[in-house]
Design a protein around this motif. Structure first.
Motif, PDB file in Angstrom:
ATOM      1  N   UNK A 125     -32.339 -36.997  -2.923  1.00 44.38           N
ATOM      2  CA  UNK A 125     -32.345 -35.732  -3.687  1.00 44.38           C
ATOM      3  C   UNK A 125     -30.973 -35.392  -4.262  1.00 44.38           C
ATOM      4  N   UNK A 126     -29.963 -36.178  -3.983  1.00 45.50           N
ATOM      5  CA  UNK A 126     -28.618 -35.860  -4.477  1.00 45.50           C
ATOM      6  C   UNK A 126     -27.940 -34.756  -3.684  1.00 45.50           C
ATOM      7  N   UNK A 127     -28.473 -34.444  -2.480  1.00 44.93           N
ATOM      8  CA  UNK A 127     -27.839 -33.408  -1.655  1.00 44.93           C
ATOM      9  C   UNK A 127     -26.488 -33.898  -1.126  1.00 44.93           C
ATOM     10  N   UNK A 128     -26.341 -35.219  -1.015  1.00 44.33           N
ATOM     11  CA  UNK A 128     -25.056 -35.771  -0.580  1.00 44.33           C
ATOM     12  C   UNK A 128     -24.349 -36.366  -1.793  1.00 44.33           C
ATOM     13  N   UNK A 129     -23.097 -36.057  -1.955  1.00 42.34           N
ATOM     14  CA  UNK A 129     -22.315 -36.703  -3.001  1.00 42.34           C
ATOM     15  C   UNK A 129     -20.886 -36.913  -2.514  1.00 42.34           C
ATOM     16  N   UNK A 130     -20.153 -37.798  -3.189  1.00 39.09           N
ATOM     17  CA  UNK A 130     -18.787 -38.066  -2.762  1.00 39.09           C
ATOM     18  C   UNK A 130     -17.828 -37.120  -3.467  1.00 39.09           C
ATOM     19  N   UNK A 131     -16.951 -36.514  -2.679  1.00 37.61           N
ATOM     20  CA  UNK A 131     -15.943 -35.592  -3.203  1.00 37.61           C
ATOM     21  C   UNK A 131     -14.622 -36.341  -3.165  1.00 37.61           C
ATOM     22  N   UNK A 132     -14.012 -36.558  -4.339  1.00 39.56           N
ATOM     23  CA  UNK A 132     -12.867 -37.477  -4.345  1.00 39.56           C
ATOM     24  C   UNK A 132     -11.535 -36.790  -4.638  1.00 39.56           C
ATOM     25  N   UNK A 133     -11.360 -35.539  -4.144  1.00 37.26           N
ATOM     26  CA  UNK A 133     -10.070 -34.875  -4.387  1.00 37.26           C
ATOM     27  C   UNK A 133      -8.978 -35.375  -3.433  1.00 37.26           C
ATOM     28  N   UNK A 134      -9.361 -36.120  -2.410  1.00 33.78           N
ATOM     29  CA  UNK A 134      -8.349 -36.694  -1.509  1.00 33.78           C
ATOM     30  C   UNK A 134      -7.831 -35.730  -0.460  1.00 33.78           C
ATOM     31  N   UNK A 135      -8.326 -34.501  -0.469  1.00 34.28           N
ATOM     32  CA  UNK A 135      -7.858 -33.512   0.528  1.00 34.28           C
ATOM     33  C   UNK A 135      -8.743 -33.610   1.764  1.00 34.28           C
ATOM     34  N   UNK A 136      -8.203 -34.103   2.862  1.00 34.90           N
ATOM     35  CA  UNK A 136      -9.033 -34.367   4.034  1.00 34.90           C
ATOM     36  C   UNK A 136      -8.644 -33.532   5.256  1.00 34.90           C
ATOM     37  N   UNK A 137      -7.484 -32.894   5.225  1.00 33.34           N
ATOM     38  CA  UNK A 137      -7.004 -32.196   6.417  1.00 33.34           C
ATOM     39  C   UNK A 137      -7.826 -30.929   6.678  1.00 33.34           C
ATOM     40  N   UNK A 138      -8.114 -30.668   7.957  1.00 30.79           N
ATOM     41  CA  UNK A 138      -8.790 -29.433   8.351  1.00 30.79           C
ATOM     42  C   UNK A 138      -8.011 -28.803   9.494  1.00 30.79           C
ATOM     43  N   UNK A 139      -8.261 -27.499   9.726  1.00 29.84           N
ATOM     44  CA  UNK A 139      -7.498 -26.808  10.769  1.00 29.84           C
ATOM     45  C   UNK A 139      -8.163 -26.913  12.143  1.00 29.84           C
ATOM     46  N   UNK A 140      -9.472 -27.096  12.170  1.00 25.29           N
ATOM     47  CA  UNK A 140     -10.148 -27.228  13.467  1.00 25.29           C
ATOM     48  C   UNK A 140     -11.314 -28.201  13.311  1.00 25.29           C
ATOM     49  N   UNK A 141     -11.784 -28.795  14.426  1.00 22.56           N
ATOM     50  CA  UNK A 141     -12.904 -29.732  14.325  1.00 22.56           C
ATOM     51  C   UNK A 141     -14.130 -29.111  13.660  1.00 22.56           C
ATOM     52  N   UNK A 142     -14.331 -27.798  13.871  1.00 19.13           N
ATOM     53  CA  UNK A 142     -15.495 -27.130  13.276  1.00 19.13           C
ATOM     54  C   UNK A 142     -15.415 -27.150  11.752  1.00 19.13           C
ATOM     55  N   UNK A 143     -14.183 -27.066  11.232  1.00 18.86           N
ATOM     56  CA  UNK A 143     -14.022 -27.057   9.775  1.00 18.86           C
ATOM     57  C   UNK A 143     -14.435 -28.377   9.148  1.00 18.86           C
ATOM     58  N   UNK A 144     -14.528 -29.437   9.977  1.00 18.09           N
ATOM     59  CA  UNK A 144     -14.906 -30.748   9.443  1.00 18.09           C
ATOM     60  C   UNK A 144     -16.424 -30.923   9.426  1.00 18.09           C
ATOM     61  N   UNK A 145     -17.138 -29.882   9.875  1.00 15.58           N
ATOM     62  CA  UNK A 145     -18.598 -30.018   9.967  1.00 15.58           C
ATOM     63  C   UNK A 145     -19.318 -29.222   8.882  1.00 15.58           C
ATOM     64  N   UNK A 204     -26.264 -32.161  10.964  1.00 17.96           N
ATOM     65  CA  UNK A 204     -24.809 -31.984  10.955  1.00 17.96           C
ATOM     66  C   UNK A 204     -24.150 -33.160  10.240  1.00 17.96           C
ATOM     67  N   UNK A 205     -23.251 -32.842   9.304  1.00 21.69           N
ATOM     68  CA  UNK A 205     -22.365 -33.867   8.741  1.00 21.69           C
ATOM     69  C   UNK A 205     -20.987 -33.596   9.328  1.00 21.69           C
ATOM     70  N   UNK A 206     -20.511 -34.536  10.166  1.00 22.61           N
ATOM     71  CA  UNK A 206     -19.241 -34.343  10.862  1.00 22.61           C
ATOM     72  C   UNK A 206     -18.227 -35.350  10.304  1.00 22.61           C
ATOM     73  N   UNK A 207     -17.190 -34.839   9.665  1.00 24.34           N
ATOM     74  CA  UNK A 207     -16.228 -35.742   9.012  1.00 24.34           C
ATOM     75  C   UNK A 207     -15.281 -36.427  10.004  1.00 24.34           C
ATOM     76  N   UNK A 208     -15.268 -35.972  11.268  1.00 24.10           N
ATOM     77  CA  UNK A 208     -14.337 -36.607  12.213  1.00 24.10           C
ATOM     78  C   UNK A 208     -14.736 -38.049  12.521  1.00 24.10           C
ATOM     79  N   UNK A 209     -15.997 -38.322  12.894  1.00 20.88           N
ATOM     80  CA  UNK A 209     -16.357 -39.743  13.067  1.00 20.88           C
ATOM     81  C   UNK A 209     -16.678 -40.459  11.759  1.00 20.88           C
TER      82      UNK A 209
END
Lengths: 516, 126
Positions: free
Chosen positions: B91-111, B73-78
């Motif tokens: 493997x490059x499976x993780x990368x930084x997304x720099x659009x600056x849009x961080x808001x989510x509607x529910x905690x699940x959406x951050x996972x 699980x990648x959880x953006x809340x913590x």
């Protein structure tokens, strides 16, 4: 007689860092002797538990030639005592309370031995930095035991303010005592934002330590991670490459600039000068955006790593800084002139919240607050780090100690930061910006000091490593902690209730930084 | 009131942006937040470097509520968006997304969840 006559052991730990081991019986005489010389400055006091042995440690800044002096006092027994140092060195007042509650080393004869940082429901006899306590331990719940203050005498009104207030203000509680309009006394309750950051660092590797230091106070993130990285580098016996030292100086000054702009904006808000506030906030916001472009983060998080910086500066970025600086300089000159032409603003600052120079010195005021009250100290000049020794700048000094002196001093510091950045951009050495991580290896059991002149004053970090090269004890003394102790001294006398926001903003302190 | 301020304010004009009506992308070079691409993730091969390097445990191995299967699980809340996981990922499976849009509607959406595929042998044992 010198300290050396009664020291049990004297060692040079690192260049400019001395350690003297003392017995509790010799402590008072030693501190008295050190304080008698105005070139020595009490800096920090904390407790350490290592391998079952408890130590009381004091840190003094000596002159530029000698650097820093650690006084180490091993203590024994279940409830170790020492004679309180408040009488010979008033600045130790809060520090002794902190050592007592966090390490269980008790100052006999302390004038107000109350809890300082720990919450009201913290159980007695549980010491965060003593008795083998770990940050993962569960703390038993006990009933809160708040300190009840004596109620106000007749004719005096207690005016509680905070901890929750309007706007984006951090949490702190003031109890303002007023006689009619006049402020006669003030009680301060801080530490709502105490997060146990130093404790959390225990067991962390070099990879994670900068992440923790950055979170002490977001608006001094670069300063604190720099102090930490310098401590790690001293412990490892390495130095950051020349380009990294210059770039660290550049980012430290960019951080000072946006903080000082934010400071003037807040001060304008306190005096009701809303256009001035907006104008300084525009300058600040432009610098935050510049930071995001240069460092990937508006508040410069993630930039300092042990051994240098995590990213380099391109030539294009250098030009961007140069252009922004030209804009900043031009606008700042106009705004500064407007500020001094605004009587509504200046009149509110003049002779408001005066911190008398003798109190500033005795209570250990640091940074801009100290320098505005005649304490001629600046770690960039007195104990140079990064590239400051190779650059030309002046340390402004004021002696009035009032809100106007503090505001004027910061305006001058902005001009000095412009000067420093100009010099750095013109003489940036070419080299790597980081030593290879494998070269940055600390010896097990080593400890070292790192220091920085943050925008709010001296930040001093002490780091000790365990056998696995992980942090064993981390101690941070921020400029805000030192200055909060002096703050109540500036409130009574010739100030009325509506001056309070001006006094508060004119100190420009961080709650998070003091609370850690 | 000093009239110069009036003039200064008027000259500065409007500096705030109409976000979110119009996009306001962060400056070039902004670090942003980590994003996990399950297709490229080698968690099945036992690679857990990202989990080991994550200080706030925003990347963690969890047991699925059925009590048998596990997942990454990648959880953006913590998440503190330090980017150490991106540097560590082989493997490059993780990368930084720099659009600056961080808001989510529910905690699940951050996972972001990557299920761990277990090899099941013919007799049903894992």
């Amino acid at each position: 007689m010198s300290i050396l006559d009664w020291a049990r052991q004297v060692r040079l730990l690192h260049p400019n860092e001395w350690e003297v081991v003392l017995t509790p019986a010799n402590l008072t005489t030693t501190v008295e002797a050190l304080c008698a010389n105005p070139r020595n400055h009490f800096t920090d006091m904390f407790g350490v538990e290592m391998g079952g042995e408890r130590q009381l440690r004091l840190l003094f800044a000596l002159d530029s030639e000698h650097g820093w002096l650690h006084l180490v006092v091993p203590v024994t027994g279940d409830s170790p005592h020492y004679t309180s140092l408040v009488e010979v060195c008033p600045a130790t007042l809060w520090y002794e309370r902190e050592v007592a509650e966090e390490c269980g080393i008790i100052p006999s004869g302390h004038p107000g031995p109350l809890h300082l940082r720990l919450p009201d429901d913290w159980p007695e006899g549980v010491y965060p930095h003593g008795g083998g306590f770990s940050w993962q331990d569960k703390i038993p719940a006990v009933a809160p035991h708040p300190v009840e203050l004596a109620s106000a005498p007749d004719g005096i009104v207690d005016y509680p303010l905070g901890p929750v207030r309007s706007g984006v203000v951090e949490s702190g509680h003031y109890l303002l005592r007023t006689a009619g309009e006049e402020l006669v006394d003030m009680r301060l309750q801080l530490f709502y934002k105490h997060r146990g950051i130093e404790k959390r660092a225990e067991g962390c590797s070099l990879l994670h330590l900068p992440l923790i230091a950055e979170r002490i106070s977001g608006t001094s993130a670069f300063a604190h991670s720099l102090a930490l990285c310098e401590a790690v580098e001293r412990a490892a016996g390495i130095e950051a490459p020349p380009r990294a030292r210059y770039l660290r100086t550049l980012f430290a000054e960019l951080e000072r600039l946006y903080n000082h702009h934010g400071y003037q904006a807040d001060l304008c808000q306190a005096t009701g000068l809303v256009v001035g506030q907006a104008q300084f906030d525009v300058l600040k916001e432009r610098l935050l955006r510049l930071n995001a472009r240069l460092a990937g983060h508006r508040y410069l998080f993630g930039l300092n790593v042990p051994g240098g910086l995590s990213r380099d500066l391109t030539d294009t970025e250098r030009q961007v800084i140069d252009e922004e600086l030209r804009f900043q300089r031009r606008t700042f000159t106009v705004l500064e002139e407007l500020l001094f032409r605004s009587n509504s603003h200046i009149d509110r600052l003049e002779r408001t919240g005066t911190l008398p120079p003798e109190l500033a010195l005795a209570w250990g005021a640091v940074g801009p607050v100290g320098r505005a009250a005649g304490v001629d100290r600046d770690l960039r000049r007195d104990h140079p780090y990064a590239a400051y020794a190779e650059l030309d700048f002046a340390v402004p000094l004021e002696t009035d100690g009032d809100a106007l002196a503090r505001a004027r001093l910061r305006l001058e510091e902005v001009r000095q930061s412009f000067r420093l950045i100009d010099q750095i951009l013109g003489s940036l050495p070419s080299s790597a910006v980081r030593v290879p991580p494998e070269a940055c290896m600390v010896r097990p059991g080593v400890s070292a000091l790192g220091w920085v002149e943050s925008p709010r004053g001296e930040g001093v970090h002490w780091l000790s490593f365990g056998e696995q090269r992980q942090a064993r004890r981390y101690r941070v003394r921020t400029g805000s902690f030192a200055n909060w102790q002096t703050f109540p001294a500036a409130v009574p006398g010739h100030n009325i209730l509506t001056d309070f926001p001006v006094i508060e903003q004119s100190f420009g302190l961080s709650f998070a930084g003091a609370d850690r | 009131m000093e009239l110069g301020w009036l003039l200064r304010g008027w000259r500065t004009g409007i500096v705030t942006t109409p976000y979110p009506t119009r996009p306001d992308p962060p400056p070039q070079g902004f670090r942003g937040r980590p994003q996990l691409d399950g297709e490229r993730c080698r968690i099945d091969d036992g690679c857990t470097v990202c989990v080991e390097v994550c200080l706030p445990r925003a990347l963690r191995l969890e047991t699925v509520p059925n009590g048998l299967d596990r997942r990454l699980v990648l959880d953006l809340l913590p998440c503190i968006m330090c980017g150490l996981c991106v540097q560590a990922c082989p493997t490059g499976a993780l990368h930084m997304q720099s659009d600056g849009e961080l808001a989510v509607r529910s905690p699940q959406d951050a996972q972001t969840i990557v299920p761990l595929e277990m090899e099941v042998s013919s007799d049903g044992h894992i």
